[in-house]
Design a protein around this motif. Structure first.
Motif, short mmCIF file in Angstrom:
data_model
loop_
_atom_site.label_atom_id
_atom_site.label_comp_id
_atom_site.label_asym_id
_atom_site.label_seq_id
_atom_site.Cartn_x
_atom_site.Cartn_y
_atom_site.Cartn_z
N UNK A 185 -4.32 11.13 -11.29
CA UNK A 185 -3.14 10.30 -11.07
C UNK A 185 -3.54 8.91 -10.58
N UNK A 186 -4.50 8.87 -9.64
CA UNK A 186 -4.98 7.58 -9.16
C UNK A 186 -5.62 6.76 -10.26
N UNK A 187 -6.38 7.43 -11.13
CA UNK A 187 -7.04 6.73 -12.24
C UNK A 187 -6.00 6.16 -13.21
N UNK A 188 -4.95 6.96 -13.49
CA UNK A 188 -3.90 6.50 -14.38
C UNK A 188 -3.19 5.27 -13.83
N UNK A 189 -2.82 5.33 -12.56
CA UNK A 189 -2.09 4.22 -11.94
C UNK A 189 -2.97 2.98 -11.81
N UNK A 190 -4.22 3.15 -11.38
CA UNK A 190 -5.14 2.01 -11.24
C UNK A 190 -5.39 1.35 -12.58
N UNK A 205 3.80 10.26 -6.88
CA UNK A 205 4.85 10.69 -7.81
C UNK A 205 4.23 11.10 -9.14
N UNK A 206 3.25 10.33 -9.60
CA UNK A 206 2.55 10.71 -10.83
C UNK A 206 1.85 12.05 -10.63
N UNK A 207 1.24 12.22 -9.45
CA UNK A 207 0.59 13.51 -9.15
C UNK A 207 1.61 14.64 -9.17
N UNK A 208 2.79 14.40 -8.59
CA UNK A 208 3.81 15.48 -8.53
C UNK A 208 4.28 15.87 -9.93
N UNK A 209 4.36 14.90 -10.83
CA UNK A 209 4.72 15.21 -12.21
C UNK A 209 3.66 16.10 -12.84
N UNK A 210 2.39 15.75 -12.62
CA UNK A 210 1.30 16.59 -13.12
C UNK A 210 1.36 17.99 -12.52
N UNK A 211 1.58 18.06 -11.21
CA UNK A 211 1.60 19.35 -10.53
C UNK A 211 2.81 20.17 -10.95
N UNK A 212 3.84 19.51 -11.36
CA UNK A 212 5.01 20.21 -11.86
C UNK A 212 4.77 20.85 -13.22
N UNK A 213 3.69 20.45 -13.87
CA UNK A 213 3.34 21.01 -15.18
C UNK A 213 2.23 22.04 -15.10
N UNK A 214 1.25 21.82 -14.21
CA UNK A 214 0.09 22.71 -14.17
C UNK A 214 -0.12 23.37 -12.81
N UNK A 215 0.73 23.09 -11.84
CA UNK A 215 0.52 23.57 -10.48
C UNK A 215 0.99 24.99 -10.23
N UNK A 257 0.82 -1.21 0.00
CA UNK A 257 0.00 0.00 0.00
C UNK A 257 0.86 1.26 0.00
N UNK A 258 1.96 1.24 0.76
CA UNK A 258 2.84 2.40 0.79
C UNK A 258 3.49 2.62 -0.58
N UNK A 259 3.94 1.53 -1.20
CA UNK A 259 4.56 1.65 -2.51
C UNK A 259 3.57 2.08 -3.58
N UNK A 260 2.38 1.52 -3.53
CA UNK A 260 1.35 1.84 -4.50
C UNK A 260 0.92 3.30 -4.38
N UNK A 261 0.74 3.77 -3.15
CA UNK A 261 0.36 5.16 -2.93
C UNK A 261 1.49 6.11 -3.32
N UNK A 262 2.73 5.68 -3.08
CA UNK A 262 3.88 6.48 -3.50
C UNK A 262 3.87 6.67 -5.01
#
Length: 226
Positions: A215-220, A58-68, A49-54
């Protein structure tokens, strides 16, 4: 702190980035701790769970690095190697710390950490101890590749622990030698500017939440559907 107590306080970190930072710190501790425990029961669940949430973060941070927010965008703090060296030279010379967000030197550290965390989380999906614990995609690769990915996953985990220790030492060094508290602004989101500084544009929390859902949708989808 080196900032003048009468200096204006400006908002530099949005709530989304701060939640990301501290959530990632907690998840890393849980991942590292469970990695050295027997992989059954609570420790297996904790590690997965820790690895999966990480991975989602990380995917979220990449997105936020582009539009945040301004201070979260890669275009704001990822500069040339020469700029990073100038910051390092300035720091060693004892010049006042005047960065509003991440410095050019810190930018490379952030990119390195994101790439390694992404790689580590992805390899964990395919890793297996050959007995009890296996990643959700471990059966999608050959036994030889699975063994290699497991070995690299363990090695990179130790490297990441070392890098995190260096990160903590750098924060302590800034506090001890530069009289700059880098932790408190990441908690409250504000810091005192040593000189008149324009307020960075911070994006609303709803946009960060939307990116997190995406990000969750992409990873799932990538892990459990494709």
């Amino acid at each position: 702190m080196s900032e003048n107590d009468t200096a204006a306080s400006i908002k530099v970190w949005d709530i989304c980035l701060r939640l990301f930072h501290w959530s990632l710190a907690v998840l890393f501790v849980l991942s590292a701790y469970s990695a050295f425990q027997d992989k059954f029961g609570v420790y297996a669940d904790m590690h997965f769970l820790a690895g999966y949430t990480t991975l989602i973060l990380v995917v979220w941070r990449i997105m936020w690095g582009l539009v945040g927010s301004d201070t979260a965008r890669f275009s704001r703090f990822v500069a040339s190697p020469a700029a990073a060296m100038r910051h390092l030279t300035s720091m060693l010379k004892g010049d006042p710390y005047q960065e509003v967000g991440h410095s050019a030197l810190a930018g490379y550290s952030i990119l390195l950490m994101l790439v390694l965390l992404l790689t580590q989380a992805l390899m964990g999906l395919f890793a297996s101890d050959g007995m009890i614990f296996s990643g959700p995609l471990s059966n999608e690769v050959s036994s030889s590749l699975r063994s290699d990915l497991t070995t690299w996953h363990k090695l990179l985990g130790r490297i990441l622990i070392g890098l995190v220790c260096l990160h903590v030492l750098a924060i302590v060094a800034y506090a001890a030698f530069k009289r700059v508290n880098l932790v408190w602004p990441m908690i409250v989101g504000k810091r005192r500017a040593a000189e008149p500084t324009a307020q960075p544009q911070l994006k609303p929390a709803w946009l960060g939440l939307l990116c997190f859902v995406a990000a969750g949708a992409v990873v799932c989808t990538a892990v459990f559907v494709l």
